[in-house]
Design a protein around this motif. Structure first.
Motif, PDB file in Angstrom:
ATOM      1  N   THR A  39       0.806  -1.225   0.000  1.00  0.00           N
ATOM      2  CA  THR A  39       0.000   0.000   0.000  1.00  0.00           C
ATOM      3  C   THR A  39       0.836   1.269   0.000  1.00  0.00           C
ATOM      4  OG1 THR A  39      -0.132   0.014   2.417  1.00  0.00           O
ATOM      5  CG2 THR A  39      -1.858  -1.194   1.209  1.00  0.00           C
ATOM      6  N   GLN A  40       2.158   1.145   0.054  1.00  0.00           N
ATOM      7  CA  GLN A  40       3.026   2.324   0.047  1.00  0.00           C
ATOM      8  C   GLN A  40       3.354   2.708  -1.390  1.00  0.00           C
ATOM      9  OE1 GLN A  40       3.928   3.926   3.061  1.00  0.00           O
ATOM     10  NE2 GLN A  40       2.345   2.467   3.737  1.00  0.00           N
ATOM     11  N   LEU A  41       2.928   3.895  -1.782  1.00  0.00           N
ATOM     12  CA  LEU A  41       3.208   4.381  -3.124  1.00  0.00           C
ATOM     13  C   LEU A  41       4.438   5.282  -3.051  1.00  0.00           C
ATOM     14  CD1 LEU A  41      -0.382   5.230  -4.418  1.00  0.00           C
ATOM     15  CD2 LEU A  41       0.865   3.070  -4.571  1.00  0.00           C
ATOM     16  N   THR A  42       5.579   4.753  -3.516  1.00  0.00           N
ATOM     17  CA  THR A  42       6.826   5.495  -3.510  1.00  0.00           C
ATOM     18  C   THR A  42       7.784   4.813  -4.473  1.00  0.00           C
ATOM     19  OG1 THR A  42       8.572   6.423  -2.098  1.00  0.00           O
ATOM     20  CG2 THR A  42       7.831   4.199  -1.582  1.00  0.00           C
ATOM     21  N   GLY A  43       8.739   5.545  -4.956  1.00  0.00           N
ATOM     22  CA  GLY A  43       9.719   4.963  -5.870  1.00  0.00           C
ATOM     23  C   GLY A  43       9.218   4.944  -7.302  1.00  0.00           C
ATOM     24  N   ALA A  44       9.739   3.981  -8.079  1.00  0.00           N
ATOM     25  CA  ALA A  44       9.471   3.935  -9.515  1.00  0.00           C
ATOM     26  C   ALA A  44       8.572   2.763  -9.865  1.00  0.00           C
ATOM     27  CB  ALA A  44      10.779   3.841 -10.287  1.00  0.00           C
ATOM     28  N   TYR A  63       6.183   9.043  -6.210  1.00  0.00           N
ATOM     29  CA  TYR A  63       5.800   7.799  -6.908  1.00  0.00           C
ATOM     30  C   TYR A  63       5.799   8.107  -8.394  1.00  0.00           C
ATOM     31  CZ  TYR A  63       3.328   3.370  -7.689  1.00  0.00           C
ATOM     32  OH  TYR A  63       2.971   2.107  -8.089  1.00  0.00           O
ATOM     33  N   LEU A  64       6.737   7.491  -9.150  1.00  0.00           N
ATOM     34  CA  LEU A  64       7.004   7.837 -10.533  1.00  0.00           C
ATOM     35  C   LEU A  64       6.566   6.717 -11.457  1.00  0.00           C
ATOM     36  CD1 LEU A  64      10.617   9.230  -9.992  1.00  0.00           C
ATOM     37  CD2 LEU A  64       8.458  10.492  -9.932  1.00  0.00           C
ATOM     38  N   VAL A  65       5.606   7.015 -12.332  1.00  0.00           N
ATOM     39  CA  VAL A  65       5.175   6.057 -13.354  1.00  0.00           C
ATOM     40  C   VAL A  65       6.115   6.243 -14.533  1.00  0.00           C
ATOM     41  CG1 VAL A  65       3.281   5.267 -14.799  1.00  0.00           C
ATOM     42  CG2 VAL A  65       2.804   6.234 -12.533  1.00  0.00           C
ATOM     43  N   LYS A  66       6.990   5.261 -14.760  1.00  0.00           N
ATOM     44  CA  LYS A  66       8.070   5.402 -15.729  1.00  0.00           C
ATOM     45  C   LYS A  66       7.573   5.153 -17.152  1.00  0.00           C
ATOM     46  CE  LYS A  66      11.678   6.011 -14.223  1.00  0.00           C
ATOM     47  NZ  LYS A  66      12.338   7.271 -13.761  1.00  0.00           N
ATOM     48  N   SER A  67       8.371   5.508 -18.117  1.00  0.00           N
ATOM     49  CA  SER A  67       8.055   5.284 -19.530  1.00  0.00           C
ATOM     50  C   SER A  67       7.765   3.806 -19.774  1.00  0.00           C
ATOM     51  CB  SER A  67       9.221   5.739 -20.409  1.00  0.00           C
ATOM     52  OG  SER A  67       8.931   5.530 -21.768  1.00  0.00           O
ATOM     53  N   GLY A  68       6.661   3.531 -20.457  1.00  0.00           N
ATOM     54  CA  GLY A  68       6.263   2.160 -20.755  1.00  0.00           C
ATOM     55  C   GLY A  68       5.375   1.535 -19.705  1.00  0.00           C
ATOM     56  N   ALA A  90       3.717  11.209 -10.064  1.00  0.00           N
ATOM     57  CA  ALA A  90       4.089  11.795 -11.346  1.00  0.00           C
ATOM     58  C   ALA A  90       4.107  10.720 -12.432  1.00  0.00           C
ATOM     59  CB  ALA A  90       5.452  12.471 -11.264  1.00  0.00           C
ATOM     60  N   VAL A  91       3.522  11.050 -13.560  1.00  0.00           N
ATOM     61  CA  VAL A  91       3.576  10.194 -14.747  1.00  0.00           C
ATOM     62  C   VAL A  91       4.617  10.792 -15.678  1.00  0.00           C
ATOM     63  CG1 VAL A  91       2.277   9.237 -16.677  1.00  0.00           C
ATOM     64  CG2 VAL A  91       1.145   9.614 -14.476  1.00  0.00           C
ATOM     65  N   GLU A  92       5.717  10.050 -15.905  1.00  0.00           N
ATOM     66  CA  GLU A  92       6.785  10.582 -16.731  1.00  0.00           C
ATOM     67  C   GLU A  92       6.444  10.449 -18.210  1.00  0.00           C
ATOM     68  OE1 GLU A  92      10.561   8.975 -15.645  1.00  0.00           O
ATOM     69  OE2 GLU A  92      10.447   9.709 -13.582  1.00  0.00           O
ATOM     70  N   GLN A  93       7.238  11.089 -19.055  1.00  0.00           N
ATOM     71  CA  GLN A  93       7.057  10.953 -20.493  1.00  0.00           C
ATOM     72  C   GLN A  93       7.053   9.467 -20.876  1.00  0.00           C
ATOM     73  OE1 GLN A  93      10.354  13.311 -22.055  1.00  0.00           O
ATOM     74  NE2 GLN A  93       8.886  14.823 -22.841  1.00  0.00           N
ATOM     75  N   LEU A 122      -0.921  15.517  -8.256  1.00  0.00           N
ATOM     76  CA  LEU A 122      -0.700  14.634  -9.403  1.00  0.00           C
ATOM     77  C   LEU A 122      -0.079  15.441 -10.534  1.00  0.00           C
ATOM     78  CD1 LEU A 122      -1.123  11.918 -10.922  1.00  0.00           C
ATOM     79  CD2 LEU A 122      -3.415  12.765 -11.515  1.00  0.00           C
ATOM     80  N   LEU A 123       0.990  14.889 -11.148  1.00  0.00           N
ATOM     81  CA  LEU A 123       1.693  15.562 -12.233  1.00  0.00           C
ATOM     82  C   LEU A 123       1.791  14.628 -13.436  1.00  0.00           C
ATOM     83  CD1 LEU A 123       3.398  15.942  -9.297  1.00  0.00           C
ATOM     84  CD2 LEU A 123       4.461  17.749 -10.646  1.00  0.00           C
ATOM     85  N   LEU A 124       1.530  15.152 -14.626  1.00  0.00           N
ATOM     86  CA  LEU A 124       1.676  14.406 -15.868  1.00  0.00           C
ATOM     87  C   LEU A 124       2.694  15.122 -16.745  1.00  0.00           C
ATOM     88  CD1 LEU A 124      -1.064  13.300 -14.789  1.00  0.00           C
ATOM     89  CD2 LEU A 124      -1.863  13.248 -17.165  1.00  0.00           C
ATOM     90  N   CYS A 125       3.617  14.355 -17.326  1.00  0.00           N
ATOM     91  CA  CYS A 125       4.655  14.907 -18.193  1.00  0.00           C
ATOM     92  C   CYS A 125       4.512  14.328 -19.591  1.00  0.00           C
ATOM     93  CB  CYS A 125       6.038  14.581 -17.655  1.00  0.00           C
ATOM     94  SG  CYS A 125       6.338  15.205 -15.992  1.00  0.00           S
ATOM     95  N   GLY A 126       4.282  15.185 -20.570  1.00  0.00           N
ATOM     96  CA  GLY A 126       4.056  14.728 -21.933  1.00  0.00           C
ATOM     97  C   GLY A 126       5.112  15.208 -22.908  1.00  0.00           C
TER      98      GLY A 126
END
Length: 640
Positions: A39-44, A63-68, A90-93, A122-126
């Motif tokens: 339940t811990q949202l942290t890291g990649a 908490y980083l949602v990586k490419s792919g 954050a949602v990365e490119q 919440l952050l989104l990167c496009g």
């Protein structure tokens, strides 16, 4: 969010900083049988993950949602962030998010403490275009954004509530609730609510993404902010301000002409609605701005032609106060704010009854015409914009019925909350005045005065007026409650006038009486009469803790009005009672506390006209003002 960014020199070098190892294996912890959800949202997040709506998740770091990778958040999921600058999602490119909320079961992201500024949102990167270029480094965690693909897709967001965002990044900038860095038009965003944030609700840094059905409540900076050439569209946006803020919309930088369709913003605290910096602009259709002191602010004197509102160049002198173009009920899934708003009409000719569940906005003059009646139920709030022409007046032959209660009074106040913001309430009757019949008031050409001292202008019970006293001209100001030749058939009881720039109440002739009156820090006189008023006021309490003129000022001919149970208390000295010309009164039980001067016969009129407890004054220094204090301990309504 302030804008301080630099270009990436090496994508690989930056990416290395964020390879915080947390792949799909870290989504679960070991158990004897089935794995247990982490339940811990942290890291990649390096691979796809679907959260479990039956589990509450904690944001314990970035908490980083990586490419792919793709993060899927089903309807009803609750994510609670720890407090801190490094707590955000954050949602990365190249990464995606799929938020699948519904109106009956939205996804909720909030902080554990429920305070504005607790976390980063919440952050989104496009990869869409920004005027900052390609591979720009954001002010948040070295995130990279910006490219050439305006159709880029960062996923889908439906029915999301974000609360308590806006944590401080550094001394110059803060997070927003939803931050969209160069997000492309392939991204779907609909039904978003951002509440109680310490910075912006949503901010667009370039990109082409559009969004529909947006609700913003009490975000402390801007509700909607864009810069770096964003050129998408927002449709059906409702902004609610009941606490201090910066703007409803702030636009900055180059003008790529984004579209704003159906935008309603409501303030009960005044403030600025739309602010455009540098060359920024927009095309806006369906604009409704209610309760703001400033509608359009071209901060850097940019061209008004860049701001097109309903087909025409923006005009800062216009009110843009059309009825709401977005229905607040659309956002019942996101807020308990069910106080809809409505604008008071300019003229009331029949019987109009207000609705206590609606906040009414006074954007000009409301006149209750002859034969008209305005009924105001208990608990109704009327908020005036700032201005000389902002007042409510009951004309001769009209009536008002204010039906407040001790615990639920009617409140009339200004949006700005300052003395002198608006004109208050005025009643015009057909009672006798020394000015004659059909006298013309100094306000708006209102007519008053006749030969019927028993005339009725209606009934007022439990009314609180705040912030009145606007300047009419160089010589005069409005009062909180102004009574022009009002007759004795009018009922007035339980009225408080607080923080006015002129008088609390003023009687211009007439024979009306009033009971249970409370006046606090009105800058001129608390009670004023002239033109031969001869009614009675009973149970009056005056409180002075700031500069003022008098507790009572009387002027003109003496028709011997009665003052029964009068208490006035000052912590700043000053004059209690001032009588001009031949004026006077008969007092029963009066207490004056800590005034430098108790009685001032301004024009050396006869002291015998001032009678206290059955005895005319012999000198202004007579020690007769030591009666029993009026007990206001049960006056709950004065604190509303």
């Amino acid at each position: 969010m302030k804008k301080f960014k630099k270009f990436a020199i090496s994508i690989a070098a930056v990416s290395t900083l964020f390879l915080v190892g947390c792949g799909s294996d870290d989504d679960f912890t070991s158990g004897e049988d089935d794995p247990i959800e982490n339940t811990q949202l942290t890291g990649a997040l390096e691979s796809d993950r679907i959260l479990d709506p039956s589990v509450q998740y904690t944001v314990s770091g970035a908490y980083l949602v990586k490419s792919g990778a793709k993060l899927t958040i089903p309807a009803g999921t609750v994510i609670v962030s720890q407090v801190g600058t490094d707590k955000y999602i954050a949602v990365e490119q190249g990464g995606k998010i799929d938020i699948q909320g519904t109106s009956s079961s939205p996804v909720v992201m909030r902080s554990e403490s429920n305070n504005p500024g607790d976390w980063g949102g919440l952050l989104l990167c496009g990869k869409a275009k920004t005027t900052e270029g390609v591979n720009v480094i954001a002010e948040v965690g070295g995130l990279i954004y910006g490219g050439t693909d305006d159709a880029d897709n960062s996923g889908s967001i439906e029915y999301l509530i974000i609360k308590n965002a806006g944590a401080q990044i550094n001394t110059d900038s803060q997070y927003n609730g939803l931050t969209l860095y160069s997000v492309g038009s392939g991204t779907h965003i609909s039904n978003i609510a951002v509440l109680d944030g310490a910075d912006d609700g949503v901010e667009f840094f370039g990109g082409t993404v559009s969004a529909t059905n947006l609700y913003f409540e009490n975000n402390e900076d801007d509700s909607v902010d864009w810069t770096e050439g964003w050129n998408g569209t927002i449709t059906n946006t409702y902004v609610s301000h009941s606490a201090p803020f910066s703007t409803a919309i702030e636009a900055d930088g180059d003008n790529n002409n984004p579209k704003v369709v159906n935008f309603t913003a409501v303030s009960t605290v005044g403030g600025t609605a739309l602010q455009f910096k540098k060359q920024s602009g927009a095309t806006i259709d369906g604009l409704s701005l209610l309760g703001y002191n400033t509608r359009i602010d071209m901060k850097d004197n940019g061209p008004l032609a860049n701001v097109i509102i309903d087909g025409e160049a923006a005009d800062p002198s216009k009110g843009y106060n059309a009825p709401a173009t977005v229905d607040l009920a659309m956002f019942a899934w996101a807020t308990s704010n069910n106080s809809d708003t409505s604008v008071l009409p300019n003229a009331i000719t029949g019987t109009t009854e207000l609705d206590a569940s609606v906040v009414y906005l006074l954007q000009g003059t409301t006149l209750v015409k002859s034969g008209g009646k305005l009924v105001i139920p208990a608990g109704t709030i009327i908020i005036s914009e700032t201005g000389t022409d902002k007042y409510i007046a009951v004309e001769q032959g009209g009536e008002i019925e204010i039906k407040g209660t001790n615990d639920n009074p009617v409140v009339m106040k200004s949006a700005g909350g300052n003395p002198g913001d608006w004109g208050g309430l005025l009643l015009c009757g057909e009672g006798i005045t020394t000015e004659g019949i059909d006298a013309i008031a100094e306000v708006g050409g209102l007519v008053y005065g006749g030969n019927n001292n028993s005339d009725s202008s209606g009934s007022i019970d439990y009314l609180v007026i705040r912030g009145a006293g606007a300047q009419i001209n160089t010589d005069s100001q409005y009062n909180g409650l102004t009574l022009y030749s009002v007759g004795s058939g009018t009922h007035i009881a339980n009225v408080a006038v607080i923080d006015g720039a002129d008088d609390g109440i003023e009687f211009f002739g007439g024979a009306v009486s009033a009971t249970n009156l409370y006046f606090e820090n009105n800058e001129d006189d608390s009670v004023d009469w002239t033109e031969g008023w001869n009614g009675t006021i009973t149970n009056t309490y005056v409180s002075h803790s700031a500069a003022f003129s008098t507790a009572i000022e009387a002027d003109g001919d003496n028709n011997n009005p009665k003052i029964v149970n009068f208490t006035a208390v000052s912590t700043v000295g000053g004059t209690a009672l001032q009588f001009k010309k031949q004026s006077g009164a008969t007092f029963t039980n009066i207490l004056l506390t800590d005034y430098a001067t108790n009685v001032d016969m301004k024009d050396n009129g006869p002291l015998a006209n001032v009678i206290v407890d059955g005895t005319p004054l012999t000198t202004p220094q007579d020690d007769v003002f030591n009666g029993t204090a009026v007990d206001i301990s049960g006056w709950n309504w004065i604190s509303k």
